[in-house]
Design a protein around this motif. Structure first.
Motif, PDB file in Angstrom:
ATOM      1  N   LEU A 181       0.824  -1.206   0.000  1.00 12.37           N
ATOM      2  CA  LEU A 181       0.000   0.000   0.000  1.00 12.37           C
ATOM      3  C   LEU A 181       0.863   1.263   0.000  1.00 12.37           C
ATOM      4  N   VAL A 182       1.977   1.248   0.710  1.00 18.70           N
ATOM      5  CA  VAL A 182       2.894   2.401   0.691  1.00 18.70           C
ATOM      6  C   VAL A 182       3.476   2.577  -0.712  1.00 18.70           C
ATOM      7  N   ALA A 183       3.830   1.472  -1.365  1.00 16.81           N
ATOM      8  CA  ALA A 183       4.370   1.556  -2.727  1.00 16.81           C
ATOM      9  C   ALA A 183       3.347   2.160  -3.683  1.00 16.81           C
ATOM     10  N   LEU A 184       2.078   1.849  -3.481  1.00 14.35           N
ATOM     11  CA  LEU A 184       1.030   2.396  -4.342  1.00 14.35           C
ATOM     12  C   LEU A 184       0.745   3.862  -4.055  1.00 14.35           C
ATOM     13  N   LEU A 185       1.075   4.299  -2.877  1.00 15.16           N
ATOM     14  CA  LEU A 185       0.802   5.670  -2.465  1.00 15.16           C
ATOM     15  C   LEU A 185       1.353   6.680  -3.468  1.00 15.16           C
ATOM     16  N   GLY A 186       2.548   6.435  -3.976  1.00 17.69           N
ATOM     17  CA  GLY A 186       3.179   7.358  -4.905  1.00 17.69           C
ATOM     18  C   GLY A 186       2.782   7.172  -6.355  1.00 17.69           C
ATOM     19  N   CYS A 187       1.924   6.222  -6.635  1.00 15.07           N
ATOM     20  CA  CYS A 187       1.512   5.947  -8.014  1.00 15.07           C
ATOM     21  C   CYS A 187       0.356   6.841  -8.437  1.00 15.07           C
ATOM     22  N   ASP A 188       0.427   7.312  -9.663  1.00 15.57           N
ATOM     23  CA  ASP A 188      -0.715   8.007 -10.253  1.00 15.57           C
ATOM     24  C   ASP A 188      -1.772   6.975 -10.607  1.00 15.57           C
ATOM     25  N   SER A 189      -2.930   7.434 -11.023  1.00  6.62           N
ATOM     26  CA  SER A 189      -4.041   6.522 -11.312  1.00  6.62           C
ATOM     27  C   SER A 189      -3.730   5.536 -12.438  1.00  6.62           C
TER      28      SER A 189
END
Length: 107
Positions: free
Chosen positions: A24-32
């Motif tokens: 979830l932390v890794a996804l935090l910085g991802c755009d849609s």
């Protein structure tokens, strides 16, 4: 039990496991339109990659998919933010921003 309590309990259950927190932390910085590759993008070398993959595929990813925090393409090993990611994002961001003050095994 109110909807908020159920949601709160659900979010905390999803954050109980370090591998789910890392994902979830890794996804935090991802755009849609961005994604991460599992398990490679969250592997830290603590255990074999194949063992992490088994745990993710049979336990952690299905839990997060069920709550729609993530979308998972099994064939391509891709994970991206799900429609309910914004629900858990403030807690994930709080963990990420304060990781220096948390125990070593939190992230």
């Amino acid at each position: 039990m109110t909807e908020f309590q159920t949601s709160w309990d659900t979010m905390l259950k999803c954050l109980q496991n370090r591998d789910r927190r890392r994902l979830l932390v890794a996804l935090l910085g991802c755009d849609s339109e961005e994604h991460i590759t599992v398990p490679e993008d969250i592997h830290t070398g603590e255990r074999e990659l194949s063992r992490l993959q088994i745990q993710l595929y049979h336990s952690h990813l299905p839990m997060l998919v069920d709550r729609e925090y993530i979308q998972w393409n099994k064939e391509n090993h891709i994970v991206e933010k799900g429609p309910n990611f914004d629900e858990i994002a403030p807690l994930v961001e709080l963990i990420h921003q304060n990781q220096d003050g948390l125990p070593d095994d939190w992230i």
